[in-house]
Design a protein around this motif. Structure first.
Motif, short mmCIF file in Angstrom:
data_model
loop_
_atom_site.label_atom_id
_atom_site.label_comp_id
_atom_site.label_asym_id
_atom_site.label_seq_id
_atom_site.Cartn_x
_atom_site.Cartn_y
_atom_site.Cartn_z
N GLY A 142 0.82 -1.21 0.00
CA GLY A 142 0.00 0.00 0.00
C GLY A 142 0.85 1.25 0.00
O GLY A 142 2.05 1.22 -0.29
N LEU A 159 -3.69 -1.75 0.61
CA LEU A 159 -4.75 -2.08 -0.33
C LEU A 159 -4.68 -3.54 -0.77
O LEU A 159 -5.65 -4.11 -1.24
CB LEU A 159 -4.67 -1.18 -1.57
CG LEU A 159 -4.96 0.29 -1.30
CD1 LEU A 159 -3.73 1.14 -1.48
CD2 LEU A 159 -6.08 0.77 -2.19
N LEU A 168 -9.56 -0.65 2.13
CA LEU A 168 -8.28 -0.17 2.65
C LEU A 168 -8.25 -0.18 4.16
O LEU A 168 -9.25 0.01 4.83
CB LEU A 168 -7.92 1.23 2.14
CG LEU A 168 -8.95 2.30 1.98
CD1 LEU A 168 -8.92 3.27 3.14
CD2 LEU A 168 -8.64 3.05 0.70
#
Ligand SMILES: Nc1nc2c(c(=O)[nH]1)N[C@H]1C(S)=C(S)[C@@H](COP(=O)(O)O)O[C@H]1N2
Ligand SMILES: [Mo]
Length: 423
Positions: free
Chosen positions: A183, A229, A244
């Motif tokens: 992420g 993510l 998320l």
């Protein structure tokens, strides 16, 4: 050092009974006589699955039907649906990565079914410019991957009970899992909003019905926090925070807010329910510990462990388990077969990653005697996993969170395995 460790291991096998057979033959330690090997007999016919074409392709793979017992064990709160946990079956797994379908779960109010097209992340409070991000824009940011564990502060809390519970390793200690999270560094997004000088804390909020609010020191978010993510290469699973979540390596599970919808920068913590009435620890002196973010070093022998049997079958067994520390890398795991009187260094599987599961292994020759197996982890700060006695002495009898004492498995002469509190 490596030679020293090898020598200790040789002694471990030696003391444990392989006796003269190995004297001086250090290299033979890597070639012990394993219990499972049998003389090969050639099959007369091909197995049936070699005679017919195999099954169709599938769009998304599932585990073999013969592995259906490898599941998360759910202990939900029947009085409050959606509130509960499911445990990772650590005793059924190998290596260090937790498969996504088996990552432990902790929900305060169920799993929200979020349409990513309608989800946004708001950054506001003490910032120069409040910002709102949708998924499309977030997916364009540069990403990083980080393998780390997430552990619930309440993991292993049955250890505080007066009597040892007889539950499989993962179903007592599996509110911890280890994944490769990918992420955006949270720092990048906060800097884009512009951090005001008086900002010290960040209140994170999830988009579930629990509307979980939690205060996080800004410094941690600027250090190694990820807005994740992806989980082990694929998009997050709904139960782990799709689309998320925050990942704060080495810090208590509750801070890893799932279904994240807001980060509000403030100059002081919120003092919400989950950081006052919950996730705090009453001490012997009647005061409570608060903001105990860090998860201390811990280890657990996953095999052999409760529910497995040595089945009156003396021989060489591989002791295997997991160690982890919220402070950094694991540097040492020692094994005892006599309830903590003598210890031998286990081999640590490489690479050893900071704030991540480290697999340890050690061959053990079981002669059919009574034994108590224990593992003890040390991390790079020199912190050593405590005995249960030391933990209770230090923290008292009212503990609920942050139980990280040494776990003891009793091996009876019949090869049964029980959970005991060590000496
Ligand atoms: N929004 C939200 N975030 C949450 C929770 C929750 O109920 N809601 N539970 C927290 C707790 S207590 C833990 S231990 C971890 C569990 O993460 P996991 O379910 O992905 O293992 O998520 C944290 N984040
Ligand atoms: Mo948790």
């Amino acid at each position: 050092m490596a030679n020293k460790v090898r020598e200790d291991r040789r002694q471990f096998l030696h003391k444990a009974g392989l006796g003269g057979a190995l004297t001086g033959l250090v290299s033979s330690i890597s070639l012990p006589v394993w219990a499972g090997a049998e003389k090969l007999e050639l099959p007369d016919a091909l197995p049936k699955w070699m005679k017919v074409p195999g099954e169709e392709f599938s769009n998304y793979g599932q585990p073999s039907e013969h592995e259906q017992q490898v599941i998360r064990w759910i202990s939900a709160n029947s009085a409050a649906p959606g509130n509960g946990v499911s445990w990772t079956p650590l005793h059924d797994l190998q290596g260090t990565i937790t498969p996504n379908g088996l990552h432990y779960e902790r929900h305060h109010n169920g799993v929200p079914q979020i349409d990513p097209a309608q989800h946004t992340l708001l950054i506001d409070g003490l910032v120069e410019q409040p910002l709102s991000f949708d998924l499309k824009s977030l997916l364009r940011y540069p990403m990083q991957s980080r393998t780390c564990f997430i552990e619930c502060g309440g993991n292993s809390n049955s250890g505080w009970r007066t009597n040892p519970i007889q539950t499989q390793a993962g179903y007592a200690h599996g509110l911890v899992s280890n994944a490769e999270w990918t992420g955006i560094p949270v720092k990048l997004l906060l800097q884009e909003a512009g951090i005001k000088p008086n900002a010290k804390w960040v209140i994170a909020e999830g988009a579930d019905a629990a509307a979980l609010n939690i205060s996080i020191p800004l410094d941690k978010l600027l250090d190694d926090a990820l807005l994740a993510l992806y989980q082990n290469g694929e998009r997050l699973r709904p139960e782990n925070g799709y689309p998320l979540r925050l990942v704060l390596p080495g810090w208590e599970g509750i801070l890893n807010v799932k279904w994240l919808r807001q980060l509000r920068l403030t100059d002081e913590p919120l003092m919400s329910r989950d950081e006052t009435a919950q996730y705090t620890e009453l001490q012997p002196d009647g005061k409570a510990r608060q903001f105990t973010f860090l998860m201390e070093a811990k280890s657990l022998i996953t095999s052999p462990s409760l529910g497995m049997m040595l089945q009156d079958n003396p021989g060489t067994y591989q002791i295997s388990g997991l160690a982890w520390s919220g402070r950094g890398k694991i540097t040492r795991v020692e094994i005892s077969a006599d309830g903590g009187d003598t210890w031998v260094d286990a081999e640590l599987q490489t690479p050893i990653l900071s704030k991540a599961f480290t697999r340890f292994n050690l061959p053990w020759h079981w002669q059919g005697d009574y034994a108590i197996l224990q593992s003890r982890a040390t991390d790079e700060t020199g912190y050593v996993q405590p005995t249960r006695e030391a933990l209770v002495e230090n923290r008292g009898r009212h503990g609920f969170f942050h139980y990280n004492a040494i776990v003891s498995w009793e091996i009876t002469e019949e090869g049964d395995i029980n959970h005991v509190y060590g000496f």
